[in-house]
Design an enzyme around this catalytic site. Structure first.
Site, short mmCIF file in Angstrom:
data_model
loop_
_atom_site.label_atom_id
_atom_site.label_comp_id
_atom_site.label_asym_id
_atom_site.label_seq_id
_atom_site.Cartn_x
_atom_site.Cartn_y
_atom_site.Cartn_z
N ASP A 17 46.55 -3.61 -1.56
CA ASP A 17 47.35 -2.56 -1.17
C ASP A 17 48.88 -3.11 -0.91
O ASP A 17 49.13 -4.39 -1.27
CB ASP A 17 46.84 -2.49 0.17
CG ASP A 17 45.89 -1.37 0.33
OD1 ASP A 17 45.68 -0.55 -0.66
OD2 ASP A 17 45.09 -1.53 1.25
N ASP B 74 41.86 -0.86 4.06
CA ASP B 74 42.07 -0.65 5.39
C ASP B 74 41.34 0.76 5.89
O ASP B 74 40.77 0.71 7.09
CB ASP B 74 43.44 -0.65 5.89
CG ASP B 74 44.32 -0.04 5.12
OD1 ASP B 74 44.16 0.91 4.46
OD2 ASP B 74 45.57 -0.28 5.26
N ASP C 265 38.44 3.89 2.43
CA ASP C 265 38.70 2.69 1.60
C ASP C 265 37.11 2.32 1.21
O ASP C 265 37.04 1.24 0.46
CB ASP C 265 39.40 1.88 1.98
CG ASP C 265 40.68 2.26 1.53
OD1 ASP C 265 40.99 3.08 0.88
OD2 ASP C 265 41.95 1.65 2.31
#
Ligand code: ATP
Length: 905
Positions: A326, A635, A639
């Site tokens: 990310d 997170d 996900d």
């Protein structure tokens, strides 16, 4: 009491809980002692007897037991007893050590166990879920795992996945306001939340009614025993190796038997020799050492901010070829500051840094005062209302509680004279549609801000918002949004993004009355666009180097972000993730592509922007199909599938949801990309070390077999007694092997490409080392034995003396060459003789254990050994240096072959 059939007021009364302040500290304490901790009963420990039985089922141990029996039968009763004693002590030690390793793993698991937000003494605090007691007020947010059974007292779009309890995979919509009159099944109790279910959407507050074993899940917990730790590929490979050795030794025994017979030896004697051979061939200490080293590795990684939840992951980390990360918070600092605003067709600049609301908003060099620009007034008001963060100040330092993106907006509004608490009091939130990373928007409802009676305020990804707007708010008026205006906003969005700014868009919509359908399709349409803000989120300073390290280590870093393409590209370029020739694309471009096409795309694409959780799964699937070993961070609650699918699923420790953490193999306690790279390095070091001590132990075993085998061929008496070999294999060799397991990494660790997970432990280099070392050990030991037999005779005292010499030489070969085993490539001159202090201690300890059996009279007799004089010692010590010296020469030659230019200089 049937909580779901009771009104919230009665529930609170019954539990003596205050709906605002929660429980007091003293009430918590008494309840904790009354109800116990909120945990399902500890998993029943395996009974000791079962563990012991398991030890004795190990084929290696069975061979040793057979050896003991044979010794007993052929009249060597004392030996038989000693073998048994050593085997039993070893089994007990293994159980003890494995128990310690398990404890360490359990402690790590505890570190990663979920925390909960509770209201106690009027304050929100975060506690371990095991500390919850009935009557506690718990705040539930998207991604939380419900920590106990609770009656909901507030809910906002709350949806809970109760599949762990009911098997029903569709999330249940919850409503705190409902009180049920009738008895209904678990799945229909909409005002109640069950422990171990997952908050999929929305928010809520509940009062805990049942904890621990009294919860619904607690009642069926017996069926829920935790997953057993599976064997790692390495452990499986080693088990396979031992089996091969076992078979090999049987073959060797057969040959020895035949040869012995040809020489006319007694059958009895041949039996004893076979026992020695069997003992010689088995690396008895190996399995326990591998487990210990892997679990120590886990501890080490935890100290470096990566909590590894499974032993398996320690090993897989070292093979990682792709790290998909990310952006926000992992590659960047997640400390947002708004620096640009675009309203009423103008770009404004914002000064000031951090979250302190001090700074100016200027346009064309002029300060824009409150109420001088309707667009800015509207934008700052919307931005502070469609917002869940809080700004807090202590001693002049400002910090935010909540999402940094939202915190930055409160700071921006503050710079424009808007006080968060005042505006929230003036325009309270009536309803909301929470943010989720699929929609990339969030909306709230308030009364009387714009002309309408009720307005919905929306903020989110500008491109997404703009698509849903039909009008624009310009100079205080709502006018139709023309294509030209739309284009202008998009251009501005791109311009901000190219400066690496994270851009958010704002809009509102007026209603005559509160709409009955609060869904995104009904509300987040036909909106009036207000403006854009651009905020900086600086890259983490350490990440640039970590990316470089990835590259030299043959690992491909990929950015997978929910943010806008241009922003993502700008930051990826700055960090070195996106380089010339690399591609960047939007996640939605993957939709509708075939798996084959995606497999091609992931080969060259280094930035995926505006990615949905499904896209993450597509990417990770394609990478795996390409044969890559992919680590993937995440997170959010959505996900979890991607985290699960990845070879190494990584969850954020700070911003991650319970669900993400629960699914992950690794939790980053500092959310930092650099930590992932460090963990990969650690994984590589551990594997390299395991290889080192496996080579160390196996070459000793092979050396022992060769010595015994050649002695028979040369028609010499058996050089070692089984108990002597057991002492060496289990006791004196184990400590140096363990110390090799904690060897520091070598310089090359992150300069070489990732290891192929299929690669055998005994690769070419290791095999060559193994062969050379075994031969060197054999030469040294057999040479000394032969010399001793020739000088002292091969029967009676002469034989005992010769065996003592052989035994001592073999042990000293091991102790000396353990230093050489510290590195497969680097010579001792390069790494330093005594730089692994643990090894020095281990060797001293082993030395003491040799001297004990050599010089304590009682033990000396048991082990069939005699005292050695100074000359003997000189012979032993000098011969024992042979394997060490040969090992170092081998490294030196290999180095010169691979670096010819270095030696020419
Ligand atoms: P990353 O995936 O790298 O962590 P991200 O934070 O941008 O980056 P998401 O959290 O999925 O990823 O957010 C996606 C987009 O949604 C963001 O780029 C932003 O435009 C928008 N967004 C993020 N947070 C909020 C919020 N609290 N309210 C409204 N919109 C938001």
């Amino acid at each position: 009491m049937e909580w779901y059939r009771t009104s919230t007021r009665d529930v609170l009364k019954e539990l003596s809980a205050d709906p605002e302040a929660g429980l007091s500290a003293s009430a918590v304490e008494t309840r904790l002692s009354e109800y116990g901790r909120n945990e399902l009963k500890e998993e029943k420990k395996k009974p000791f007897i079962k563990k012991l039985a398991e030890q004795f089922l190990d084929p290696m141990i069975i061979i040793l037991l057979l050896a003991a029996i044979i010794s007993g039968v052929v009249g060597e009763a004392v030996d038989s007893v000693i073998i048994l004693a050593i085997v039993i002590v070893n089994a007990l030690l293994s159980i003890f050590q494995e128990g310690k390793a398990e404890e360490a793993i359990a402690a790590l698991k505890k570190m990663s166990s979920p925390t909960v937000k509770v209201v106690r003494d009027g304050r929100i605090s975060e506690i371990q879920s095991t500390e919850l007691v009935p009557g506690d007020l718990v705040i539930l947010e998207t991604g939380d795992i419900v920590p106990a059974d609770m009656r909901l007292i507030e809910s906002s779009n709350l949806k809970i996945d109760e599949s762990s309890l009911t098997g029903e995979s569709v999330a249940v919509e919850k409503d705190a306001a409902v009180t049920m009159d009738e008895e209904v099944g678990i799945g229909d109790r909409v005002n109640y939340a069950y422990s171990a279910s997952i908050v999929n959407y929305g928010r809520g507050k509940g009062v805990v009614t049942e904890t621990g074993l009294n919860t619904e899940i607690g009642k069926i917990a017996t069926t829920l025993s935790t997953m057993e730790e599976e064997e790692t590929p390495l452990q499986r490979k080693l088990a396979g190796l031992s089996k091969t050795l076992g078979i090999l030794v049987l073959a060797v025994c057969a040959v020895v038997f035949v040869v012995g017979k040809i020489y006319g030896r007694e059958t009895l004697q041949m039996f004893l020799t076979s026992v020695s051979l069997a003992v010689a061939a088995i690396p008895e200490g190996l399995p326990a050492i591998v487990t210990i080293v892997l679990s120590m590795g886990m501890g080490n990684m935890a100290r470096h901010n990566a909590i590894v939840k499974r032993l398996l992951a320690v090993e897989t980390l070292g093979t990682t070829t792709y790290i998909c990360s990310d952006k926000t918070g992992t590659l960047t600092q997640n400390e947002m500051t708004v620096t640009r605003v675009y309203v009423d067709g103008k770009v404004l600049e914002v000064s000031g840094s951090g979250y302190a609301p001090t700074g100016e908003i200027t346009g064309g060099g002029e300060t824009v005062a409150p109420e001088s620009m309707p667009g800015l007034d509207a934008l700052t008001a919307v931005a502070s209302l469609v917002n869940d963060a809080d700004l807090s100040e202590s001693g002049g330092n400002y910090s935010i509680v909540g999402d940094p993106t939202e915190g930055a907006l409160i700071t921006l509004a503050g710079k424009h004279g808007i006080h968060e608490e005042e505006i929230e009091a003036a325009y309270p939130r009536l309803e909301e549609i929470p943010f989720d990373s699929d929609r990339k928007m969030m909306s709230t409802f308030h009364e009387n801000y714009f002309d309408g009676k009720i307005s919905s305020f929306t903020k989110g990804a500008p491109d997404v918002i703009l698509k849903r707007c039909s009008h624009i708010y310009k100079d205080g008026e709502i006018i139709e949004l023309t294509d030209a205006m739309r284009q202008e906003v998009l251009d501005q969005n791109t311009a901000f993004a190219k400066q690496a700014l994270r851009v958010l868009g704002f809009a509102f919509r007026n209603f005559d009355a509160m709409p009955s359908d609060i869904s995104t399709d009904a509300i987040e349409q036909d909106m009036v666009f207000v403006g854009l803000v651009g905020m900086i989120d600086p890259a983490r300073p350490e990440v640039k180097d970590a990316i470089k390290e990835c590259r030299t280590a043959g690992i491909v870093p990929v950015m997978i972000t929910g943010d806008y393409l241009e922003t993502a590209k700008a930051i990826a370029e700055e960090l070195g993730i996106l380089r010339e020739g690399d591609h960047a694309m939007m996640g939605e471009e993957l939709n509708g592509k075939s798996p084959e096409e995606i497999r091609e795309i992931v080969k060259t694409t280094r930035v995926f922007a505006r990615v949905s959780p499904q896209n993450k799964v597509q990417i990770v699937t394609a990478l795996k199909e390409n044969g890559e070993i992919a680590a993937m961070t995440g997170d959010g609650v959505n996900d979890a599938p991607a985290i699960k699918k990845a070879d190494i699923g990584i969850a954020m420790g700070i911003t991650g949801t319970d669900v993400a953490k629960n699914t992950a193999d690794v939790i980053l306690t500092d959310d930092n990309f650099a930590t992932i790279v460090q963990a990969v390095e650690e994984g590589r070091i551990i594997y390299a070390n395991i290889k080192k001590f496996v080579t160390f132990l196996l070459s000793c075993n092979i050396g022992e077999v060769l010595v015994v085998f050649l002695a028979i061929i040369l028609n010499l008496p058996t050089p070692f007694l089984p108990i002597q070999l057991l002492w060496l294999n289990l006791v004196t060799d184990s400590f140096p092997a363990l110390a090799l397991g904690v060897e520091k990494g070598e310089e090359e660790t992150m300069l070489e490409p990732p290891r192929d997970p299929q690669e055998p432990i005994l690769d070419r280099k290791v095999t060559i080392t193994l062969i050379i070392q075994s031969i060197a050990i054999t030469a040294a030991t057999l040479g000394v034995y032969y010399y001793a037999l020739k000088t002292h005779g091969d029967t009676g005292a002469g034989l005992v003396y010769s065996r003592t010499m052989a035994f001592t030489t073999l042990i000293f070969c091991e102790l000396f060459r353990s230093f050489s085993s510290r590195s497969i490539d680097d010579t001792l001159w390069k790494i330093g003789f005594f730089s692994n202090k643990r090894l020095v201690q281990a060797v001293l300890l082993s030395l003491a254990l040799v001297l004990v059996v050599l010089y304590v009279p009682f033990l000396e007799n048991l082990f069939h050994l005699v005292d050695l004089n100074v000359k003997d010692w000189a012979i032993v010590l000098i011969s024992s240096l042979i394997p060490l010296v040969i090992g170092e020469i081998q490294k030196f030659i290999r180095f010169n072959q691979s670096h010819p230019q270095d030696t020419q200089e």
